[in-house]
Design a protein around this motif. Structure first.
Motif, PDB file in Angstrom:
ATOM      1  N   SER A  35      83.821  70.817 -33.394  1.00 21.07           N
ATOM      2  CA  SER A  35      84.139  72.171 -32.975  1.00 21.07           C
ATOM      3  C   SER A  35      83.838  72.275 -31.479  1.00 21.07           C
ATOM      4  CB  SER A  35      83.311  73.188 -33.774  1.00 21.07           C
ATOM      5  OG  SER A  35      83.704  74.504 -33.475  1.00 21.07           O
ATOM      6  N   HIS A  36      83.666  73.504 -30.978  1.00 23.50           N
ATOM      7  CA  HIS A  36      83.259  73.734 -29.603  1.00 23.50           C
ATOM      8  C   HIS A  36      82.186  74.819 -29.577  1.00 23.50           C
ATOM      9  CE1 HIS A  36      87.041  71.632 -28.755  1.00 23.50           C
ATOM     10  NE2 HIS A  36      86.545  71.413 -27.543  1.00 23.50           N
ATOM     11  N   ALA A  37      81.456  74.868 -28.480  1.00 31.72           N
ATOM     12  CA  ALA A  37      80.413  75.883 -28.331  1.00 31.72           C
ATOM     13  C   ALA A  37      80.422  76.435 -26.915  1.00 31.72           C
ATOM     14  CB  ALA A  37      79.039  75.298 -28.654  1.00 31.72           C
ATOM     15  N   THR A  38      80.156  77.721 -26.816  1.00 32.46           N
ATOM     16  CA  THR A  38      79.926  78.411 -25.556  1.00 32.46           C
ATOM     17  C   THR A  38      78.580  79.124 -25.677  1.00 32.46           C
ATOM     18  OG1 THR A  38      81.222  80.259 -26.451  1.00 32.46           O
ATOM     19  CG2 THR A  38      82.358  78.738 -24.963  1.00 32.46           C
ATOM     20  N   PHE A  39      78.271  80.001 -24.728  1.00 26.45           N
ATOM     21  CA  PHE A  39      77.046  80.783 -24.847  1.00 26.45           C
ATOM     22  C   PHE A  39      77.299  82.186 -24.343  1.00 26.45           C
ATOM     23  CE2 PHE A  39      76.766  79.059 -20.548  1.00 26.45           C
ATOM     24  CZ  PHE A  39      76.343  80.151 -19.806  1.00 26.45           C
ATOM     25  N   LYS A  93      75.152  69.559 -32.163  1.00 34.53           N
ATOM     26  CA  LYS A  93      74.877  68.614 -31.091  1.00 34.53           C
ATOM     27  C   LYS A  93      76.114  68.486 -30.212  1.00 34.53           C
ATOM     28  CE  LYS A  93      75.870  64.615 -34.115  1.00 34.53           C
ATOM     29  NZ  LYS A  93      75.310  63.359 -34.672  1.00 34.53           N
ATOM     30  N   CYS A  94      75.893  68.398 -28.920  1.00 34.69           N
ATOM     31  CA  CYS A  94      76.963  68.250 -27.952  1.00 34.69           C
ATOM     32  C   CYS A  94      77.500  66.812 -28.005  1.00 34.69           C
ATOM     33  CB  CYS A  94      76.430  68.576 -26.566  1.00 34.69           C
ATOM     34  SG  CYS A  94      77.631  68.421 -25.231  1.00 34.69           S
ATOM     35  N   VAL A  95      78.832  66.673 -27.922  1.00 37.26           N
ATOM     36  CA  VAL A  95      79.457  65.343 -27.982  1.00 37.26           C
ATOM     37  C   VAL A  95      80.586  65.272 -26.959  1.00 37.26           C
ATOM     38  CG1 VAL A  95      78.908  64.986 -30.434  1.00 37.26           C
ATOM     39  CG2 VAL A  95      81.068  66.063 -29.805  1.00 37.26           C
ATOM     40  N   GLN A  96      80.916  64.057 -26.560  1.00 32.17           N
ATOM     41  CA  GLN A  96      82.117  63.779 -25.778  1.00 32.17           C
ATOM     42  C   GLN A  96      82.180  64.547 -24.463  1.00 32.17           C
ATOM     43  OE1 GLN A  96      85.329  64.683 -28.499  1.00 32.17           O
ATOM     44  NE2 GLN A  96      84.659  63.189 -30.026  1.00 32.17           N
ATOM     45  N   SER A  97      81.036  64.746 -23.821  1.00 30.04           N
ATOM     46  CA  SER A  97      81.010  65.446 -22.540  1.00 30.04           C
ATOM     47  C   SER A  97      79.872  64.907 -21.684  1.00 30.04           C
ATOM     48  CB  SER A  97      80.823  66.950 -22.747  1.00 30.04           C
ATOM     49  OG  SER A  97      80.592  67.612 -21.519  1.00 30.04           O
ATOM     50  N   ASP A  98      80.117  64.805 -20.367  1.00 27.60           N
ATOM     51  CA  ASP A  98      79.069  64.374 -19.447  1.00 27.60           C
ATOM     52  C   ASP A  98      77.961  65.413 -19.328  1.00 27.60           C
ATOM     53  OD1 ASP A  98      80.483  62.055 -18.948  1.00 27.60           O
ATOM     54  OD2 ASP A  98      81.476  62.849 -17.142  1.00 27.60           O
ATOM     55  N   SER A  99      78.212  66.618 -19.816  1.00 31.20           N
ATOM     56  CA  SER A  99      77.213  67.684 -19.747  1.00 31.20           C
ATOM     57  C   SER A  99      76.256  67.683 -20.932  1.00 31.20           C
ATOM     58  CB  SER A  99      77.918  69.050 -19.684  1.00 31.20           C
ATOM     59  OG  SER A  99      78.730  69.150 -18.537  1.00 31.20           O
ATOM     60  N   ALA A 104      73.329  81.655 -28.371  1.00 31.92           N
ATOM     61  CA  ALA A 104      72.386  82.263 -27.439  1.00 31.92           C
ATOM     62  C   ALA A 104      72.118  81.234 -26.337  1.00 31.92           C
ATOM     63  CB  ALA A 104      71.094  82.634 -28.158  1.00 31.92           C
ATOM     64  N   LYS A 105      72.027  81.692 -25.102  1.00 31.28           N
ATOM     65  CA  LYS A 105      71.911  80.752 -23.984  1.00 31.28           C
ATOM     66  C   LYS A 105      70.726  79.794 -24.120  1.00 31.28           C
ATOM     67  CE  LYS A 105      72.210  80.382 -18.965  1.00 31.28           C
ATOM     68  NZ  LYS A 105      72.290  81.105 -17.661  1.00 31.28           N
ATOM     69  N   PRO A 106      69.520  80.253 -24.563  1.00 26.14           N
ATOM     70  CA  PRO A 106      68.416  79.298 -24.713  1.00 26.14           C
ATOM     71  C   PRO A 106      68.749  78.165 -25.686  1.00 26.14           C
ATOM     72  CG  PRO A 106      67.573  81.537 -24.735  1.00 26.14           C
ATOM     73  CD  PRO A 106      69.068  81.640 -24.828  1.00 26.14           C
ATOM     74  N   ALA A 107      69.505  78.461 -26.735  1.00 24.15           N
ATOM     75  CA  ALA A 107      69.889  77.423 -27.691  1.00 24.15           C
ATOM     76  C   ALA A 107      70.915  76.482 -27.078  1.00 24.15           C
ATOM     77  CB  ALA A 107      70.445  78.056 -28.965  1.00 24.15           C
ATOM     78  N   PHE A 108      71.904  77.046 -26.362  1.00 25.55           N
ATOM     79  CA  PHE A 108      72.930  76.222 -25.720  1.00 25.55           C
ATOM     80  C   PHE A 108      72.306  75.268 -24.711  1.00 25.55           C
ATOM     81  CE2 PHE A 108      76.132  75.272 -22.525  1.00 25.55           C
ATOM     82  CZ  PHE A 108      77.288  75.036 -23.279  1.00 25.55           C
ATOM     83  N   MET A 109      71.306  75.748 -23.981  1.00 22.98           N
ATOM     84  CA  MET A 109      70.670  74.930 -22.944  1.00 22.98           C
ATOM     85  C   MET A 109      69.894  73.754 -23.516  1.00 22.98           C
ATOM     86  SD  MET A 109      69.441  77.991 -20.366  1.00 22.98           S
ATOM     87  CE  MET A 109      68.569  76.900 -19.253  1.00 22.98           C
ATOM     88  N   LYS A 110      69.673  73.752 -24.821  1.00 24.00           N
ATOM     89  CA  LYS A 110      69.008  72.606 -25.455  1.00 24.00           C
ATOM     90  C   LYS A 110      69.972  71.456 -25.712  1.00 24.00           C
ATOM     91  CE  LYS A 110      65.420  75.325 -27.791  1.00 24.00           C
ATOM     92  NZ  LYS A 110      64.839  75.711 -29.101  1.00 24.00           N
ATOM     93  N   ALA A 124      73.201  71.150 -23.881  1.00 21.92           N
ATOM     94  CA  ALA A 124      74.115  70.842 -22.782  1.00 21.92           C
ATOM     95  C   ALA A 124      73.710  71.606 -21.527  1.00 21.92           C
ATOM     96  CB  ALA A 124      75.551  71.210 -23.167  1.00 21.92           C
ATOM     97  N   GLN A 125      74.244  71.159 -20.394  1.00 19.14           N
ATOM     98  CA  GLN A 125      74.059  71.884 -19.150  1.00 19.14           C
ATOM     99  C   GLN A 125      74.839  73.195 -19.223  1.00 19.14           C
ATOM    100  OE1 GLN A 125      74.974  69.354 -15.710  1.00 19.14           O
ATOM    101  NE2 GLN A 125      74.479  67.529 -16.922  1.00 19.14           N
ATOM    102  N   TRP A 126      74.167  74.283 -18.933  1.00 22.56           N
ATOM    103  CA  TRP A 126      74.801  75.584 -19.130  1.00 22.56           C
ATOM    104  C   TRP A 126      76.006  75.784 -18.226  1.00 22.56           C
ATOM    105  CZ3 TRP A 126      75.310  79.233 -15.313  1.00 22.56           C
ATOM    106  CH2 TRP A 126      74.497  79.093 -14.178  1.00 22.56           C
ATOM    107  N   LYS A 127      76.042  75.100 -17.065  1.00 20.30           N
ATOM    108  CA  LYS A 127      77.164  75.260 -16.135  1.00 20.30           C
ATOM    109  C   LYS A 127      78.470  74.730 -16.720  1.00 20.30           C
ATOM    110  CE  LYS A 127      74.431  75.277 -11.879  1.00 20.30           C
ATOM    111  NZ  LYS A 127      74.197  74.639 -10.550  1.00 20.30           N
ATOM    112  N   ALA A 128      78.376  73.935 -17.772  1.00 21.42           N
ATOM    113  CA  ALA A 128      79.596  73.420 -18.395  1.00 21.42           C
ATOM    114  C   ALA A 128      80.415  74.546 -19.018  1.00 21.42           C
ATOM    115  CB  ALA A 128      79.246  72.378 -19.452  1.00 21.42           C
TER     116      ALA A 128
END
Length: 266
Positions: free
Chosen positions: A45-49, A98-104, A142-148, A150-154
């Motif tokens: 899937s995909h994720a944002t924050f 878990k984040c996959v397939q990204s340099d972030s 939630a941004k704190p969860a996303f920051m665990k 991946a890099q939030w700037k992604a």
């Protein structure tokens, strides 16, 4: 990635009630469905924050859990696209992401609880801003969860996710709203599959009364229940297990109070 979400504020006080489990059975009509809930296979899937590092924008939400910190959910939460949200029946479900397939990506796997809806945005393409449009599965974290993970700037990252059992401390919590003739109950801190398919209430002077799904994780009964001790029966949406419990709220229960059981799904 900011999204607009329905917010609901609840003033909650915790009252621990003595509760005895009478029985734990498979829900009627579900055949030979096994008890308990097991982790599902990983899917893409995909994720944002949304919100900032304080996660203040995530408080409340379409599931009706109120202040997520005092309710016990913390900041590891996510809003689900409507496909996953499933008209509120996904409220309280737990996911590993878990984040996959990204340099972030970071290597961390985070477990989040579904507490909100990420609404569709038909004005934007599903692959360019309308991330939560059907038929996409999507997590607006939630941004704190996303920051665990991946890099939030992604902004947006591909993820792998799976449903996992919710491991909760303490019993199920029941936040009572409504009035003497209409009982509205928000159900929180549900273990196991984390979700609810159906619910019943029994006053000390009534038989079991079926409650209808209101919205999010709330159920209602149009009945005169003031001045009665309240018992609840809950069936899980995913595992179909049923918990029957007595004396959750005393006869002196009041609107705005939250009562905690000493039993939960495993």
């Amino acid at each position: 990635m900011a999204s607009f979400h329905h917010r609901w504020s609840l003033t909650m006080f915790l009252v621990v009630a003595t509760l005895a489990i009478i029985d734990r059975v498979n829900g009627a009509g579900y055949g030979d469905t096994p008890r308990g809930f097991q982790a599902t296979p990983w899917q893409l899937s995909h994720a944002t924050f949304y919100g900032d590092e304080s996660a203040s924008a995530t408080m409340g939400g379409a599931c009706g859990f109120g202040n997520l910190v005092t309710s016990g959910y913390g900041t590891d939460t996510a809003a689900l696209s409507s496909v996953l949200y499933n008209k509120g029946f996904a409220c309280g479900q737990c996911f590993q992401i878990k984040c996959v397939q990204s340099d972030s990506c970071y290597s961390t796997v985070v477990t989040v609880t579904a507490t909100n809806l990420c609404p569709p945005n038909p004005a934007q393409d599903s692959n360019n801003g309308g991330w939560c449009n059907p038929p996409r599965t999507h997590f607006d974290m939630a941004k704190p969860a996303f920051m665990k993970i991946a890099q939030w700037k992604a902004g947006i990252v591909p993820v792998s996710y799976r449903r996992v059992p919710c491991v909760k401390k303490g019993g199920i919590k029941f936040s009572l709203q409504g009035n003497g003739y209409w009982l509205l109950v928000y159900v929180m801190n549900v273990g196991g599959s984390g979700d609810i398919a159906s619910m019943w209430v029994k006053g000390s002077k009534t038989s079991w009364l079926a409650m209808s799904h209101n919205w999010g994780a709330s159920y209602q009964a149009f009945a005169t229940l003031s001045g009665q001790t309240l018992s609840f029966k809950i069936t899980s949406y995913t595992s179909h297990e049923t918990i029957i419990a007595t004396n959750v709220a005393p006869s002196s229960w009041q609107v705005g109070m939250t009562y905690q059981a000493n039993v939960n799904f495993k």
